[in-house]
Design an enzyme around this catalytic site. Structure first.
Site, PDB file in Angstrom:
ATOM      1  N   GLU A 113       0.827  -1.207   0.000  1.00  0.00           N
ATOM      2  CA  GLU A 113       0.000   0.000   0.000  1.00  0.00           C
ATOM      3  C   GLU A 113       0.859   1.253   0.000  1.00  0.00           C
ATOM      4  OE1 GLU A 113      -2.992   0.324  -1.255  1.00  0.00           O
ATOM      5  OE2 GLU A 113      -3.414  -1.392   0.012  1.00  0.00           O
ATOM      6  N   HIS A 114       0.651   2.119  -0.995  1.00  0.00           N
ATOM      7  CA  HIS A 114       1.336   3.413  -1.105  1.00  0.00           C
ATOM      8  C   HIS A 114       2.856   3.277  -1.244  1.00  0.00           C
ATOM      9  CE1 HIS A 114      -1.970   6.297  -0.391  1.00  0.00           C
ATOM     10  NE2 HIS A 114      -2.498   5.349   0.351  1.00  0.00           N
ATOM     11  N   ASP A 158       4.223   1.913  -4.431  1.00  0.00           N
ATOM     12  CA  ASP A 158       4.600   1.859  -5.847  1.00  0.00           C
ATOM     13  C   ASP A 158       5.214   3.181  -6.301  1.00  0.00           C
ATOM     14  OD1 ASP A 158       2.097   3.096  -5.544  1.00  0.00           O
ATOM     15  OD2 ASP A 158       1.241   2.220  -7.379  1.00  0.00           O
ATOM     16  N   GLY A 211     -11.656   2.351  -3.532  1.00  0.00           N
ATOM     17  CA  GLY A 211     -10.324   1.795  -3.330  1.00  0.00           C
ATOM     18  C   GLY A 211     -10.079   0.536  -4.130  1.00  0.00           C
ATOM     19  N   SER A 218      -9.732   0.614  -7.480  1.00  0.00           N
ATOM     20  CA  SER A 218      -9.097   1.050  -8.734  1.00  0.00           C
ATOM     21  C   SER A 218     -10.079   1.246  -9.888  1.00  0.00           C
ATOM     22  CB  SER A 218      -8.001   0.052  -9.170  1.00  0.00           C
ATOM     23  OG  SER A 218      -7.140  -0.214  -8.111  1.00  0.00           O
ATOM     24  N   SER A 219     -11.289   1.702  -9.580  1.00  0.00           N
ATOM     25  CA  SER A 219     -12.256   1.953 -10.656  1.00  0.00           C
ATOM     26  C   SER A 219     -11.753   3.045 -11.598  1.00  0.00           C
ATOM     27  CB  SER A 219     -13.623   2.342 -10.078  1.00  0.00           C
ATOM     28  OG  SER A 219     -13.516   3.476  -9.235  1.00  0.00           O
ATOM     29  N   ASP A 238      -1.918  -0.058 -10.056  1.00  0.00           N
ATOM     30  CA  ASP A 238      -3.275  -0.347 -10.527  1.00  0.00           C
ATOM     31  C   ASP A 238      -3.300  -0.624 -12.032  1.00  0.00           C
ATOM     32  OD1 ASP A 238      -3.860   0.256  -7.945  1.00  0.00           O
ATOM     33  OD2 ASP A 238      -4.911   2.125  -8.346  1.00  0.00           O
ATOM     34  N   ASN A 281     -12.612   9.862  -3.553  1.00  0.00           N
ATOM     35  CA  ASN A 281     -12.062  10.131  -4.886  1.00  0.00           C
ATOM     36  C   ASN A 281     -10.709  10.803  -4.679  1.00  0.00           C
ATOM     37  OD1 ASN A 281     -11.286  11.382  -7.310  1.00  0.00           O
ATOM     38  ND2 ASN A 281     -13.395  11.584  -8.003  1.00  0.00           N
ATOM     39  N   LYS A 282      -9.628  10.054  -4.960  1.00  0.00           N
ATOM     40  CA  LYS A 282      -8.300  10.564  -4.586  1.00  0.00           C
ATOM     41  C   LYS A 282      -7.877  11.799  -5.379  1.00  0.00           C
ATOM     42  CE  LYS A 282      -5.849   6.946  -7.176  1.00  0.00           C
ATOM     43  NZ  LYS A 282      -5.288   5.609  -7.026  1.00  0.00           N
TER      44      LYS A 282
END
Length: 414
Positions: free
Chosen positions: A4-5, A7, A99, A101-102, A146, A189-190
């Site tokens: 997580e976080h 990459d 969360g 990856s849409s 993703d 929504n990031k």
């Protein structure tokens, strides 16, 4: 499942593609426009000319701007002056802003179909890299996990994804356990907030502070993995270095500028992103500690899977729990609802449970012994979804068993 976080810090990650997907029906035409529609009536239609520059509004991250990120990425890669006209209808079974990856799936979908519609050809690896870069048009400084798994996934296996160069290795998950996705029903929504990019910036600044402390040239380094490579250190040694060099108290802009020997203006232009210019304090110790720890957990997860011992399920569950604790306490990318849901999942029979995706809302992924799957689903339903009318209405698409699915593909009508 792991990573997580990290990459965007240059570290390997260990995802699997879920079976939910985004689907686009496309007809190529000579209309001179790209017309976009969505089967969900809450997402409005959009039309753009094939001969004008594609403008993506970062301040207003609507669904169609994610689609246009993929279009723009392919257009720029091949220098296409006038794109083929397209009519596209988009459908999907991935819960939005959850969360899962849409948004990246939509970027990958549009990149793939734009390539196909314009008679171009790229490898899956090249497509993944282009789509990872092109999602930055919406303002999110992501790292590529993703998009990589969207293209490189294969049915029945997770993947270790490594960067620079991008490559994927099969990771066989243990028998006797299933993965369950549960949505805490808080949308995130990031691209519409600065939470995500603040973490990217904190890692970038931590990179430079660690480099400076060990006599490296900070101007050359942007990712925490690069400091480790330069120092030829292990991840355990990097964790020790973080404790030695970075203090747990938040850093002010002034302290950062003083240590790095840069001006306030340089900090703003070279280190901060457009939507993090307002940030005054930075938690460097906690963020670096999470990244190096999580990178070590990814490699441990893979080695446990490879060993295939009788203890595998229990060991992987423990690693997932450690990961959630790190995301919650060090990276601070959880939220009260996610923490409550993870707690319920563990009490309901999961051996491991953790947030997945960017965080601050969205989903947890839980590893559950196969024989407990039905009772687990019922217990989570009763404890988290049924007592709340809004969650109860969302439960059908919010709680489900999944297994590793395949990557993106094109179906052509004869």
């Amino acid at each position: 499942m792991k990573g997580e976080h990290i990459d965007y810090c240059g570290y390997s990650v260990l995802p699997m593609a879920i079976e939910q997907n985004i689907l686009a029906a496309v007809s190529v035409n000579n209309s001179g426009t790209i017309q976009l529609a969505n089967t969900n009536p809450q997402y409005q239609d959009f039309k753009v000319s094939c001969s004008e520059d594609i403008i993506i509004d970062r301040e207003n991250p609507k669904w169609y701007y994610y689609f246009l990120c993929g279009v723009k990425g392919i257009q720029e890669k091949f220098g296409i002056g006038r794109l083929a006209g397209m009519s596209c209808v988009v459908d999907g079974t991935i819960p939005p802003s959850s969360g899962l990856s849409s948004s990246s799936a939509l970027v990958c979908c549009s990149g793939l179909l734009t390539m196909e519609a314009n008679h171009k050809s790229l490898s899956k690896v090249a497509l993944a890299e282009i789509c990872a870069k092109s999602e930055c048009y919406i303002g999110t400084e992501g790292g590529g996990m993703d998009q990589s798994i969207s293209f490189l996934a294969e049915k029945g296996t997770a993947k270790l994804i490594e960067f620079q160069p991008l490559r994927a290795t099969d990771v066989k998950l243990p028998e006797g356990a299933v993965f369950v996705i549960s949505n805490c029903c808080v949308e995130m929504n990031k691209a519409a907030s600065s939470h995500y990019n603040i973490r990217v910036v904190e890692c970038r600044i931590a990179t430079k502070m660690l480099a400076q402390a060990r006599g490296l040239d900070p101007s050359r380094l942007l990712k925490l993995s690069q400091v480790q490579t330069e120092l030829k250190a292990s991840l355990e040694e990097m964790l020790t270095l973080v404790d030695e060099v970075l203090h747990p108290e938040p850093y002010s802009r002034e302290e950062i500028c003083k240590v790095l020997g840069i001006t306030s203006e340089q900090l703003c232009t070279e280190l901060l992103s457009a939507n993090t210019q307002h940030v005054m304090h930075f938690k460097l110790h906690q963020r670096a500690k999470h990244v190096y720890g999580e990178a070590a957990r990814v490699m441990r997860f893979k080695s446990v899977c490879d060993a295939g011992s009788a203890e595998s399920v229990k060991l992987l569950g423990e690693l997932m729990n450690q990961s959630h604790a790190s995301c919650r306490d060090l990276y601070e990318c959880s939220c009260p609802e996610l923490d409550q849901l993870v707690d319920i999942c563990l009490k309901s029979g999961a051996v491991g449970s953790r947030l997945t995706g960017a965080g601050w809302g969205g989903c947890a992924v839980s590893m559950v012994p196969s024989e407990k799957a039905e009772s687990f689903l019922q217990a989570v339903r009763d404890a988290y979804y049924t007592p709340d009318p809004r969650r109860a209405a969302m439960e059908k698409q919010s709680l489900f068993v999944t297994k590793p699915g395949g990557g993106a593909g094109v179906l052509l009508e004869e």
